[in-house]
Design a protein around this motif. Structure first.
Motif, PDB file in Angstrom:
ATOM      1  N   PRO A 176      90.635  45.475  50.210  1.00 31.82           N
ATOM      2  CA  PRO A 176      89.725  46.219  51.097  1.00 31.82           C
ATOM      3  C   PRO A 176      89.519  47.674  50.678  1.00 31.82           C
ATOM      4  CG  PRO A 176      91.337  44.957  52.369  1.00 31.82           C
ATOM      5  CD  PRO A 176      91.793  44.944  50.948  1.00 31.82           C
ATOM      6  N   TYR A 177      90.434  48.200  49.870  1.00 30.65           N
ATOM      7  CA  TYR A 177      90.376  49.615  49.488  1.00 30.65           C
ATOM      8  C   TYR A 177      90.107  49.795  47.996  1.00 30.65           C
ATOM      9  CZ  TYR A 177      93.306  48.918  53.595  1.00 30.65           C
ATOM     10  OH  TYR A 177      93.794  48.470  54.793  1.00 30.65           O
ATOM     11  N   ILE A 178      89.686  48.719  47.320  1.00 28.13           N
ATOM     12  CA  ILE A 178      89.586  48.751  45.856  1.00 28.13           C
ATOM     13  C   ILE A 178      88.541  49.754  45.390  1.00 28.13           C
ATOM     14  CG2 ILE A 178      87.891  46.872  45.666  1.00 28.13           C
ATOM     15  CD1 ILE A 178      90.946  47.396  43.385  1.00 28.13           C
ATOM     16  N   ASN A 179      87.432  49.889  46.132  1.00 30.10           N
ATOM     17  CA  ASN A 179      86.386  50.836  45.723  1.00 30.10           C
ATOM     18  C   ASN A 179      86.904  52.271  45.743  1.00 30.10           C
ATOM     19  OD1 ASN A 179      84.413  48.935  45.212  1.00 30.10           O
ATOM     20  ND2 ASN A 179      83.530  49.037  47.262  1.00 30.10           N
ATOM     21  N   SER A 180      87.657  52.609  46.782  1.00 25.79           N
ATOM     22  CA  SER A 180      88.211  53.962  46.873  1.00 25.79           C
ATOM     23  C   SER A 180      89.199  54.226  45.742  1.00 25.79           C
ATOM     24  CB  SER A 180      88.910  54.156  48.223  1.00 25.79           C
ATOM     25  OG  SER A 180      87.995  54.026  49.294  1.00 25.79           O
ATOM     26  N   ILE A 181      89.992  53.217  45.394  1.00 24.62           N
ATOM     27  CA  ILE A 181      90.990  53.375  44.331  1.00 24.62           C
ATOM     28  C   ILE A 181      90.313  53.547  42.982  1.00 24.62           C
ATOM     29  CG2 ILE A 181      92.866  52.213  43.104  1.00 24.62           C
ATOM     30  CD1 ILE A 181      93.584  50.880  45.813  1.00 24.62           C
ATOM     31  N   ILE A 182      89.317  52.691  42.696  1.00 32.19           N
ATOM     32  CA  ILE A 182      88.620  52.779  41.408  1.00 32.19           C
ATOM     33  C   ILE A 182      87.842  54.085  41.318  1.00 32.19           C
ATOM     34  CG2 ILE A 182      86.797  51.741  39.993  1.00 32.19           C
ATOM     35  CD1 ILE A 182      87.740  49.021  40.945  1.00 32.19           C
ATOM     36  N   LEU A 183      87.204  54.482  42.428  1.00 27.29           N
ATOM     37  CA  LEU A 183      86.460  55.739  42.430  1.00 27.29           C
ATOM     38  C   LEU A 183      87.402  56.927  42.209  1.00 27.29           C
ATOM     39  CD1 LEU A 183      83.536  56.647  42.765  1.00 27.29           C
ATOM     40  CD2 LEU A 183      83.995  57.019  45.183  1.00 27.29           C
ATOM     41  N   ALA A 184      88.595  56.858  42.790  1.00 29.28           N
ATOM     42  CA  ALA A 184      89.581  57.925  42.572  1.00 29.28           C
ATOM     43  C   ALA A 184      89.990  57.980  41.100  1.00 29.28           C
ATOM     44  CB  ALA A 184      90.810  57.682  43.450  1.00 29.28           C
ATOM     45  N   PHE A 185      90.156  56.818  40.487  1.00 24.31           N
ATOM     46  CA  PHE A 185      90.523  56.772  39.061  1.00 24.31           C
ATOM     47  C   PHE A 185      89.413  57.383  38.207  1.00 24.31           C
ATOM     48  CE2 PHE A 185      90.330  54.463  34.981  1.00 24.31           C
ATOM     49  CZ  PHE A 185      91.548  54.872  34.446  1.00 24.31           C
ATOM     50  N   ILE A 186      88.157  57.040  38.510  1.00 17.37           N
ATOM     51  CA  ILE A 186      87.039  57.557  37.724  1.00 17.37           C
ATOM     52  C   ILE A 186      86.890  59.063  37.926  1.00 17.37           C
ATOM     53  CG2 ILE A 186      84.511  57.502  37.521  1.00 17.37           C
ATOM     54  CD1 ILE A 186      84.723  54.474  38.122  1.00 17.37           C
ATOM     55  N   ILE A 187      87.021  59.526  39.174  1.00 18.88           N
ATOM     56  CA  ILE A 187      86.907  60.962  39.439  1.00 18.88           C
ATOM     57  C   ILE A 187      88.055  61.724  38.795  1.00 18.88           C
ATOM     58  CG2 ILE A 187      87.003  62.701  41.278  1.00 18.88           C
ATOM     59  CD1 ILE A 187      85.389  60.829  43.008  1.00 18.88           C
ATOM     60  N   SER A 188      89.226  61.092  38.726  1.00 20.52           N
ATOM     61  CA  SER A 188      90.356  61.756  38.058  1.00 20.52           C
ATOM     62  C   SER A 188      90.041  62.008  36.581  1.00 20.52           C
ATOM     63  CB  SER A 188      91.627  60.913  38.197  1.00 20.52           C
ATOM     64  OG  SER A 188      91.560  59.741  37.397  1.00 20.52           O
ATOM     65  N   LEU A 189      89.297  61.081  35.954  1.00 24.28           N
ATOM     66  CA  LEU A 189      88.891  61.292  34.568  1.00 24.28           C
ATOM     67  C   LEU A 189      87.918  62.461  34.451  1.00 24.28           C
ATOM     68  CD1 LEU A 189      88.262  57.564  33.469  1.00 24.28           C
ATOM     69  CD2 LEU A 189      90.274  58.965  33.009  1.00 24.28           C
ATOM     70  N   LEU A 190      87.068  62.623  35.472  1.00 24.66           N
ATOM     71  CA  LEU A 190      86.059  63.673  35.433  1.00 24.66           C
ATOM     72  C   LEU A 190      86.649  65.054  35.706  1.00 24.66           C
ATOM     73  CD1 LEU A 190      83.187  61.885  37.416  1.00 24.66           C
ATOM     74  CD2 LEU A 190      83.361  62.154  34.946  1.00 24.66           C
ATOM     75  N   VAL A 191      87.585  65.130  36.655  1.00 24.55           N
ATOM     76  CA  VAL A 191      88.082  66.447  37.085  1.00 24.55           C
ATOM     77  C   VAL A 191      89.406  66.820  36.420  1.00 24.55           C
ATOM     78  CG1 VAL A 191      86.948  66.170  39.316  1.00 24.55           C
ATOM     79  CG2 VAL A 191      89.353  65.573  39.107  1.00 24.55           C
ATOM     80  N   TYR A 192      89.972  65.944  35.590  1.00 22.99           N
ATOM     81  CA  TYR A 192      91.284  66.244  35.010  1.00 22.99           C
ATOM     82  C   TYR A 192      91.280  67.519  34.163  1.00 22.99           C
ATOM     83  CZ  TYR A 192      95.818  65.686  32.844  1.00 22.99           C
ATOM     84  OH  TYR A 192      97.115  65.897  32.407  1.00 22.99           O
ATOM     85  N   PRO A 193      90.210  67.793  33.365  1.00 23.89           N
ATOM     86  CA  PRO A 193      90.223  69.073  32.627  1.00 23.89           C
ATOM     87  C   PRO A 193      90.372  70.286  33.535  1.00 23.89           C
ATOM     88  CG  PRO A 193      88.533  67.611  31.749  1.00 23.89           C
ATOM     89  CD  PRO A 193      89.072  66.952  32.985  1.00 23.89           C
ATOM     90  N   LEU A 194      89.673  70.290  34.688  1.00 23.61           N
ATOM     91  CA  LEU A 194      89.826  71.383  35.657  1.00 23.61           C
ATOM     92  C   LEU A 194      91.243  71.409  36.209  1.00 23.61           C
ATOM     93  CD1 LEU A 194      88.762  73.557  37.656  1.00 23.61           C
ATOM     94  CD2 LEU A 194      88.067  71.674  39.152  1.00 23.61           C
ATOM     95  N   HIS A 195      91.772  70.229  36.521  1.00 24.95           N
ATOM     96  CA  HIS A 195      93.135  70.155  37.061  1.00 24.95           C
ATOM     97  C   HIS A 195      94.154  70.671  36.050  1.00 24.95           C
ATOM     98  CE1 HIS A 195      96.613  68.671  39.220  1.00 24.95           C
ATOM     99  NE2 HIS A 195      96.985  68.002  38.140  1.00 24.95           N
TER     100      HIS A 195
END
Length: 357
Positions: free
Chosen positions: A27-46
């Protein structure tokens, strides 16, 4: 029990456990996958935040999530509020236009009269009566207020669900950013591929995730802004219709034409011919060129994926997964291509022998 049997038991048990875990988080797979993808995008800033904050890894992850919230949620709330106001005003204007004979005026237009005569003469339909159509339009417009209330309630419900999913995604993102290196190291360890093959696979996932987000959502944003400017210049509520154009850009084949063709037709039939022509030219040249030029440019990072493959990955992704298919579709295609290339390299000698046989 010999080694092979032991391995089979372990692999089978692992598969059963993995399926059970998937059912738990499904039920939460979209949120988990989206979090993984966003982590790839924002990791340089982090990473920059982590370098400045030193050993405060938890605080660095928390700060990254807070920054992301301010970038995404607050602008969306302001935009949705303005859209609701413009939508309500448009509904009132539409009702007044219909009740004051606007529909009948359009049906009396020479172009419409000729089109009706042609349809009634040559097309195999029942006779089209303008009075019946006008009556139906009036009935629909009279219900516009009720429909708007219902739509607003649905929008509030969707917004509530979006906020809950967003904060769940933030919760997952916090741990993904904090333990990013550990997670990547674990993935590399458990994937039964060589280091070079793992690098290619992970790099392609990162590349396609970025290009899918950039290609789909930035294109929709750009088309929405350009379309909204054109609609505003032509006399329509710019923010409301710009948002509608942005959402329509996700629809394959039809896209933004779903909005600007009826709007241009309305202008032409109400004798605003210059603005109708302007809106057609603006939508085709400016808004259409954004989709034709910007989307392929932003998504060209996907290795081995030409424009046709990108098109079908988006089309099939939307069909299977809804809006998230804009990310899932290209991602599935790209991973398949990388795995096919790895297969071709691993079995190159066998494939060469098959070609010669």
């Amino acid at each position: 029990m010999n080694t092979i049997s032991s391995h089979r038991v372990i692999v089978t048990a692992l598969l059963v456990a993995a399926i059970a875990c998937y059912l738990l988080i499904e039920p939460y797979i979209n949120s988990i996958i989206l979090a993984f993808i966003i982590s790839l995008l924002v990791y340089p800033l982090h990473q920059r935040l982590e370098q400045k904050l030193g050993s405060y890894r938890n605080f660095a992850s928390f700060l990254s999530c807070v920054i992301l919230t301010f970038i995404i949620v607050l602008p969306l709330l302001l935009v949705f509020g303005a859209i609701a106001q413009q939508g309500a005003r448009f509904s009132q204007t539409l009702y007044q236009w219909v009740t004051h004979g606007g529909v009948q005026e359009i049906f009396n237009h020479p172009w419409v009269v000729k089109a009706m005569d042609f349809a009634n003469t040559y097309l195999p339909f029942s006779t089209i009566e303008p009075s019946e159509i006008a009556e139906r339009v009036a009935k629909i417009s009279s219900q516009a207020g009720t429909q708007l209330v219902g739509f607003s309630a649905k929008l509030v419900g969707d917004a509530t669900a979006f906020i809950m999913d967003f904060f769940l995604m933030l919760f997952v993102l916090f741990f993904l950013l904090r333990d990013y290196e550990k997670i990547i190291t674990t993935l590399r360890h458990v994937i039964p591929l060589s280091r070079s093959q793992e690098d290619r696979l992970l790099e392609e996932i990162e590349k396609v995730s970025k290009s899918a987000v950039m290609g789909s959502f930035l294109t929709a944003l750009a088309q929405g802004v350009a379309g909204g400017i054109g609609m505003w210049l032509a006399g329509f509520p710019g923010l409301f219709w710009g948002t509608m154009i942005g959402f329509a850009s996700f629809i394959p084949i039809v896209g933004t034409a779903l909005i600007w063709i009826p709007a241009s037709t309305y202008l032409l039939l109400t004798n605003d011919i210059s603005w109708g022509i302007f809106l057609i030219v603006w939508s085709v040249v400016v808004v259409g060129s954004i989709d034709n030029l910007l989307r392929p440019f932003l998504m060209q990072g996907s290795s081995g994926m030409n424009t046709l493959m990108i098109f079908f990955s988006l089309l099939g992704g939307i069909h299977l997964f809804g809006l998230m298919g804009l990310i899932y579709g290209p991602l599935i295609f790209a991973i398949t291509i990388v795995l096919f290339n790895i297969y071709e390299e691993e079995f190159q000698s066998f494939l060469n022998r098959q070609d010669k046989s």
